[in-house]
Design an enzyme around this catalytic site. Structure first.
Site, PDB file in Angstrom:
ATOM      1  N   ASP A  24       0.830  -1.210   0.000  1.00 40.98           N
ATOM      2  CA  ASP A  24       0.000   0.000   0.000  1.00 40.98           C
ATOM      3  C   ASP A  24       0.863   1.258   0.000  1.00 40.98           C
ATOM      4  OD1 ASP A  24      -2.380   1.360  -0.058  1.00 40.98           O
ATOM      5  OD2 ASP A  24      -2.724   1.251   2.104  1.00 40.98           O
ATOM      6  N   HIS A  41       2.113   3.472  -9.114  1.00 38.80           N
ATOM      7  CA  HIS A  41       1.951   2.033  -9.386  1.00 38.80           C
ATOM      8  C   HIS A  41       3.133   1.500 -10.197  1.00 38.80           C
ATOM      9  CE1 HIS A  41      -1.893   2.257  -7.511  1.00 38.80           C
ATOM     10  NE2 HIS A  41      -2.463   2.968  -8.465  1.00 38.80           N
ATOM     11  N   LEU A 135      10.844 -20.293  -5.539  1.00 41.55           N
ATOM     12  CA  LEU A 135       9.801 -19.477  -4.900  1.00 41.55           C
ATOM     13  C   LEU A 135       8.460 -19.607  -5.630  1.00 41.55           C
ATOM     14  CD1 LEU A 135       9.118 -17.017  -2.910  1.00 41.55           C
ATOM     15  CD2 LEU A 135       9.640 -15.555  -4.872  1.00 41.55           C
TER      16      LEU A 135
HETATM   17  C1  IPE Z   1      -5.448  -2.852  -0.308  1.00 43.19           C
HETATM   18  O1  IPE Z   1      -5.102  -1.518  -0.439  1.00 43.19           O
HETATM   19  C2  IPE Z   1      -5.401  -3.540  -1.615  1.00 43.19           C
HETATM   20  C3  IPE Z   1      -4.099  -3.580  -2.289  1.00 43.19           C
HETATM   21  C4  IPE Z   1      -2.945  -3.201  -1.833  1.00 43.19           C
HETATM   22  C5  IPE Z   1      -4.152  -4.167  -3.595  1.00 43.19           C
HETATM   23  P1  IPE Z   1      -6.198  -0.360  -0.478  1.00 43.19           P
HETATM   24  O2  IPE Z   1      -5.438   0.914  -0.521  1.00 43.19           O
HETATM   25  O3  IPE Z   1      -7.165  -0.602  -1.555  1.00 43.19           O
HETATM   26  O4  IPE Z   1      -6.909  -0.555   0.934  1.00 43.19           O
HETATM   27  P2  IPE Z   1      -7.932   0.386   1.708  1.00 43.19           P
HETATM   28  O5  IPE Z   1      -9.080   0.640   0.806  1.00 43.19           O
HETATM   29  O6  IPE Z   1      -7.208   1.655   2.037  1.00 43.19           O
HETATM   30  O7  IPE Z   1      -8.302  -0.381   2.933  1.00 43.19           O
HETATM   31  C1  IPE Z   2      -1.757   0.161  -3.368  1.00 41.90           C
HETATM   32  O1  IPE Z   2      -1.491   1.529  -3.370  1.00 41.90           O
HETATM   33  C2  IPE Z   2      -1.914  -0.393  -4.758  1.00 41.90           C
HETATM   34  C3  IPE Z   2      -3.287  -0.740  -5.121  1.00 41.90           C
HETATM   35  C4  IPE Z   2      -4.327  -0.736  -4.322  1.00 41.90           C
HETATM   36  C5  IPE Z   2      -3.501  -1.114  -6.509  1.00 41.90           C
HETATM   37  P1  IPE Z   2      -2.660   2.586  -3.343  1.00 41.90           P
HETATM   38  O2  IPE Z   2      -3.024   2.952  -4.724  1.00 41.90           O
HETATM   39  O3  IPE Z   2      -3.763   2.126  -2.471  1.00 41.90           O
HETATM   40  O4  IPE Z   2      -1.920   3.812  -2.652  1.00 41.90           O
HETATM   41  P2  IPE Z   2      -2.531   4.848  -1.640  1.00 41.90           P
HETATM   42  O5  IPE Z   2      -3.054   4.083  -0.467  1.00 41.90           O
HETATM   43  O6  IPE Z   2      -3.600   5.591  -2.367  1.00 41.90           O
HETATM   44  O7  IPE Z   2      -1.372   5.719  -1.290  1.00 41.90           O
HETATM   45 MG    MG Z   3      -4.160   2.373  -0.479  1.00 41.99          MG
END
Ligand code: IPE
Ligand code: IPE
Ligand code: MG
Length: 254
Positions: A24, A41, A135
């Site tokens: 995240d 990303h 892995l």
């Molecule tokens: C969780 O992250 C899903 C992934 C990392 C793919 P999110 O950023 O979507 O989670 P929430 O919505 O903040 O809980």
């Molecule tokens: C996690 O990073 C990746 C995915 C959920 C695809 P986020 O896109 O949720 O990043 P933040 O939480 O907005 O910083």
């Molecule tokens: Mg996020």
């Protein structure tokens, strides 16, 4: 390591067999740099490559990465479609490299929601790497823990209706066998980057006794040294699975 009385504390010492990560913080990483979220990303994929390489080198058996949750469809259309493109192009460019490194790729999640072309790529990538013995890299895409349990229940009910199993045969082990992770060990270590301390519908059933590790570091900045720090934290913990600490030390039951 010892407790405050100076007696030895029996801790893990061993490497985790299975590490599960919620990657995240990509969006915030980009926004901090005044860049569009998708750049975060892209930077996240680079971090993935380094962490996969590190886990392979450390002889970790399974690395599960949460790439796209069943809830992430709620994001703006543009971000979702750019994420799909990134997933597709990453598969395309990385599969041969994974294969060469003896890495077995598995995609878990509700794949039927993906465009047919992407589904085909996934099947081909899994088939190409299926016989590798290093892995196991599990990518959770359109995955949700609740979806996993639901699809398991649907299959179990169908098997009962078809007289393949008896109702009385439903046990925790049987449910486990119908989850998409059936053939994998349960995660020993769960890591979440990006500062949030929640599970966000990742491997709900499977995380029952997993050790948790949270870091504020945004995923694109998560590097091999941070991974080792998380592994070291895991190694210093005493897993009790319901026993008392004394039982673990005295009887070495686990
Ligand atoms: C969780 O992250 C899903 C992934 C990392 C793919 P999110 O950023 O979507 O989670 P929430 O919505 O903040 O809980
Ligand atoms: C996690 O990073 C990746 C995915 C959920 C695809 P986020 O896109 O949720 O990043 P933040 O939480 O907005 O910083
Ligand atoms: Mg996020």
């Amino acid at each position: 390591m010892s407790d405050e009385l100076g007696s030895p504390l029996l801790v893990n010492n061993d490497n985790p067999r299975h590490i599960a990560i919620i990657m995240d913080g990509n969006g915030r990483w980009a926004q901090k740099r005044l860049m569009p979220r998708i750049m975060g990303h892209h930077a996240g994929v680079k971090a993935v490559r380094k962490i996969v390489e590190y886990c392979a080198k450390q002889n970790i058996e399974v690395l599960s990465l949460f790439a796209f949750s069943s809830e992430n469809w709620r994001r703006p259309k543009d971000e979702v479609s750019l994420l799909m493109e990134l997933f597709m192009s990453t598969l395309q460019t990385q599969v041969d490299k994974l294969d060469k490194n003896n890495i077995r790729l598995r995609i878990i999640g509700d794949k039927e929601a993906f465009p047919e072309k992407l589904q085909e790529k996934i099947r081909a990538a899994e088939a190409q790497t299926a016989h590798n013995t290093g892995l196991t890299l599990v990518i959770a895409a359109n995955y949700g823990g609740r979806w996993d349990i639901t699809q398991a229940l649907q299959k179990i009910v169908a098997a009962i209706k078809a007289d393949e199993i008896q109702e009385q045969a439903i046990t925790e082990d049987l449910i486990n066998q119908y989850l998409v992770t059936a053939d994998l060990p349960e995660p020993d270590l769960f890591i979440r980057s990006g500062g949030e301390e929640r599970v966000s519908n990742f491997l709900l059933w499977q995380l029952a006794y997993t050790e948790f590790y949270f870091t504020d570091v945004l995923w694109p900045d998560f590097d091999q040294a941070m991974m080792q720090k998380a592994i070291d934290s895991f190694k210093g913990r005493q897993r009790r699975f319901g026993h008392t600490g004394e039982q673990i030390i005295d009887k070495r039951i686990l």
